[in-house]
Design a protein around this motif. Structure first.
Motif, short mmCIF file in Angstrom:
data_model
loop_
_atom_site.label_atom_id
_atom_site.label_comp_id
_atom_site.label_asym_id
_atom_site.label_seq_id
_atom_site.Cartn_x
_atom_site.Cartn_y
_atom_site.Cartn_z
N ALA A 1 -14.09 -18.83 -31.29
CA ALA A 1 -15.57 -19.26 -31.26
C ALA A 1 -15.78 -19.04 -29.74
CB ALA A 1 -15.79 -20.61 -31.58
N ALA A 2 -14.47 -19.53 -28.93
CA ALA A 2 -14.77 -19.46 -27.30
C ALA A 2 -14.97 -17.94 -26.82
CB ALA A 2 -13.82 -20.48 -26.95
N TYR A 3 -14.23 -17.18 -27.62
CA TYR A 3 -14.24 -15.80 -27.15
C TYR A 3 -15.59 -15.20 -27.56
CZ TYR A 3 -9.51 -15.73 -25.87
OH TYR A 3 -8.35 -15.97 -25.11
N GLU A 4 -16.21 -15.63 -28.75
CA GLU A 4 -17.33 -14.88 -29.24
C GLU A 4 -18.50 -15.59 -28.12
OE1 GLU A 4 -18.27 -13.10 -31.59
OE2 GLU A 4 -16.44 -13.04 -32.73
N GLN A 5 -18.17 -16.67 -27.75
CA GLN A 5 -19.42 -17.41 -26.49
C GLN A 5 -19.07 -16.31 -25.36
OE1 GLN A 5 -21.60 -19.75 -26.82
NE2 GLN A 5 -22.13 -19.38 -24.44
N VAL A 6 -18.05 -16.20 -24.93
CA VAL A 6 -17.75 -15.40 -23.82
C VAL A 6 -18.39 -13.99 -23.84
CG1 VAL A 6 -16.16 -14.18 -22.19
CG2 VAL A 6 -15.93 -16.56 -23.06
N ALA A 7 -18.29 -13.63 -25.07
CA ALA A 7 -18.87 -12.21 -25.43
C ALA A 7 -20.48 -12.18 -25.33
CB ALA A 7 -18.71 -11.65 -26.80
N GLN A 8 -21.01 -13.19 -25.77
CA GLN A 8 -22.59 -13.40 -25.57
C GLN A 8 -22.86 -13.65 -24.24
OE1 GLN A 8 -23.57 -16.85 -28.17
NE2 GLN A 8 -22.89 -15.52 -30.05
N GLU A 9 -22.15 -14.26 -23.28
CA GLU A 9 -22.49 -14.51 -21.83
C GLU A 9 -22.34 -13.36 -21.14
OE1 GLU A 9 -19.82 -17.59 -20.59
OE2 GLU A 9 -20.65 -19.30 -21.69
N LEU A 10 -21.26 -12.62 -21.34
CA LEU A 10 -20.97 -11.32 -20.91
C LEU A 10 -22.12 -10.33 -21.30
CD1 LEU A 10 -17.15 -10.82 -21.17
CD2 LEU A 10 -18.60 -11.19 -19.03
N ASP A 11 -22.77 -10.17 -22.44
CA ASP A 11 -23.53 -9.21 -22.75
C ASP A 11 -24.81 -9.65 -21.87
OD1 ASP A 11 -22.49 -7.89 -24.88
OD2 ASP A 11 -23.21 -9.18 -26.59
N ALA A 12 -25.18 -10.92 -21.82
CA ALA A 12 -26.48 -11.13 -20.88
C ALA A 12 -26.05 -10.90 -19.30
CB ALA A 12 -26.59 -12.66 -20.99
N ALA A 13 -24.77 -11.11 -19.04
CA ALA A 13 -24.45 -10.68 -17.45
C ALA A 13 -24.55 -9.38 -17.47
CB ALA A 13 -22.99 -11.46 -17.06
N ILE A 14 -24.12 -8.45 -18.24
CA ILE A 14 -23.91 -6.99 -18.28
C ILE A 14 -25.26 -6.37 -18.22
CG2 ILE A 14 -23.25 -4.90 -19.28
CD1 ILE A 14 -20.62 -6.55 -20.13
N ALA A 15 -26.04 -6.93 -19.02
CA ALA A 15 -27.51 -6.43 -19.08
C ALA A 15 -28.28 -6.63 -17.64
CB ALA A 15 -28.52 -7.19 -19.89
N GLY A 16 -27.90 -7.63 -16.86
CA GLY A 16 -28.48 -8.00 -15.64
C GLY A 16 -27.72 -7.26 -14.62
N ILE A 17 -26.36 -6.77 -14.64
CA ILE A 17 -25.75 -6.20 -13.71
C ILE A 17 -26.32 -4.83 -13.95
CG2 ILE A 17 -23.58 -4.99 -13.58
CD1 ILE A 17 -22.26 -7.75 -14.22
N LEU A 18 -26.67 -4.02 -15.08
CA LEU A 18 -27.09 -2.66 -15.18
C LEU A 18 -28.42 -2.73 -14.54
CD1 LEU A 18 -25.80 -1.95 -18.79
CD2 LEU A 18 -25.12 -0.64 -16.67
N GLY A 19 -29.22 -3.43 -14.78
CA GLY A 19 -30.74 -3.87 -14.08
C GLY A 19 -30.35 -3.66 -12.60
N PHE A 20 -29.56 -4.55 -12.11
CA PHE A 20 -29.28 -4.52 -10.62
C PHE A 20 -28.64 -3.12 -10.25
CE2 PHE A 20 -25.65 -4.93 -7.53
CZ PHE A 20 -26.56 -5.29 -6.62
N LEU A 21 -28.00 -2.65 -10.88
CA LEU A 21 -27.17 -1.20 -10.24
C LEU A 21 -28.32 -0.28 -10.58
CD1 LEU A 21 -23.88 -1.36 -12.35
CD2 LEU A 21 -24.16 -1.59 -9.63
N GLU A 22 -29.23 -0.01 -11.44
CA GLU A 22 -30.12 0.95 -11.43
C GLU A 22 -31.17 0.87 -10.67
OE1 GLU A 22 -31.09 0.74 -15.82
OE2 GLU A 22 -28.93 1.38 -16.34
N ALA A 23 -31.61 -0.52 -10.24
CA ALA A 23 -32.55 -0.64 -9.19
C ALA A 23 -31.93 -0.04 -7.67
CB ALA A 23 -32.77 -2.12 -9.24
N LYS A 24 -31.02 -0.27 -7.70
CA LYS A 24 -30.16 0.22 -6.35
C LYS A 24 -30.27 1.58 -6.31
CE LYS A 24 -27.02 -1.69 -4.21
NZ LYS A 24 -25.58 -2.25 -3.72
N THR A 25 -30.31 2.33 -7.37
CA THR A 25 -30.16 3.71 -7.42
C THR A 25 -31.55 4.50 -7.31
OG1 THR A 25 -30.08 4.09 -9.44
CG2 THR A 25 -27.87 3.93 -8.68
N ASP A 26 -32.55 3.87 -7.57
CA ASP A 26 -33.93 4.21 -7.43
C ASP A 26 -34.56 4.38 -5.98
OD1 ASP A 26 -33.93 4.36 -10.30
OD2 ASP A 26 -34.87 2.56 -10.40
#
Length: 155
Positions: free
Chosen positions: A130-155
């Protein structure tokens, strides 16, 4: 911007950062990103944890050929962006490699998780599936933010 070389860093490079590496690779399919991971206290060549591999497999991600590795000057030199899973990891890298501090970010710096921006990604080691499942959920949210950040830097 030239191809981004993304590095995720946790402690032992067997749980959180390999999971982040795999989930990021899946989320960024079709984009020109290199992605890898390392640890601030890692043994070279260890496999990712079985729970991490199970979660990645469930998400259609393979870490074939993965081996843990210690964060080093060479690895940080190659990276364009280093996403630390906790403030502690950030502080260790900033202290060990101050010349690369401008590349360092918190993984959750661009996402709100449990009502907090910049939250440390939980350490699932020894805490069960269950702790690993929680980490996966946290990472999904973090990665969505990271991708938005990276894409904004390339525009």
């Amino acid at each position: 911007m030239a191809e981004a070389n993304i590095l995720f860093v946790c402690t032992g490079n067997t749980c959180r950062s390999p999971m982040a590496e795999g989930l990021f690779r899946k989320a960024a399919e079709g984009k020109d990103y290199q992605v890898s991971s390392a640890g601030v206290s890692a043994y070279n060549g260890s496999a990712a944890s079985p729970e991490t591999l199970e979660i990645l497999q469930k998400n259609g991600v393979s870490l074939d050929g993965f081996g843990s590795r210690m964060a080093s000057e060479e690895i940080l030199e190659e990276a364009t962006h280093v996403f630390c899973l906790t403030r502690g990891h950030y502080q260790i890298l900033a202290q060990m490699f101050p010349e690369f501090e401008e590349k360092l970010y918190l993984a959750a710096e661009f996402a709100e998780i449990d009502g907090e921006v910049g939250k440390d990604i939980s350490d699932p080691y020894g805490c069960g599936r269950a702790a690993y499942e929680q980490v996966a959920q946290e990472l999904d949210a973090a990665i969505a933010g990271i991708l938005g950040f990276l894409e904004a830097k390339t525009d």
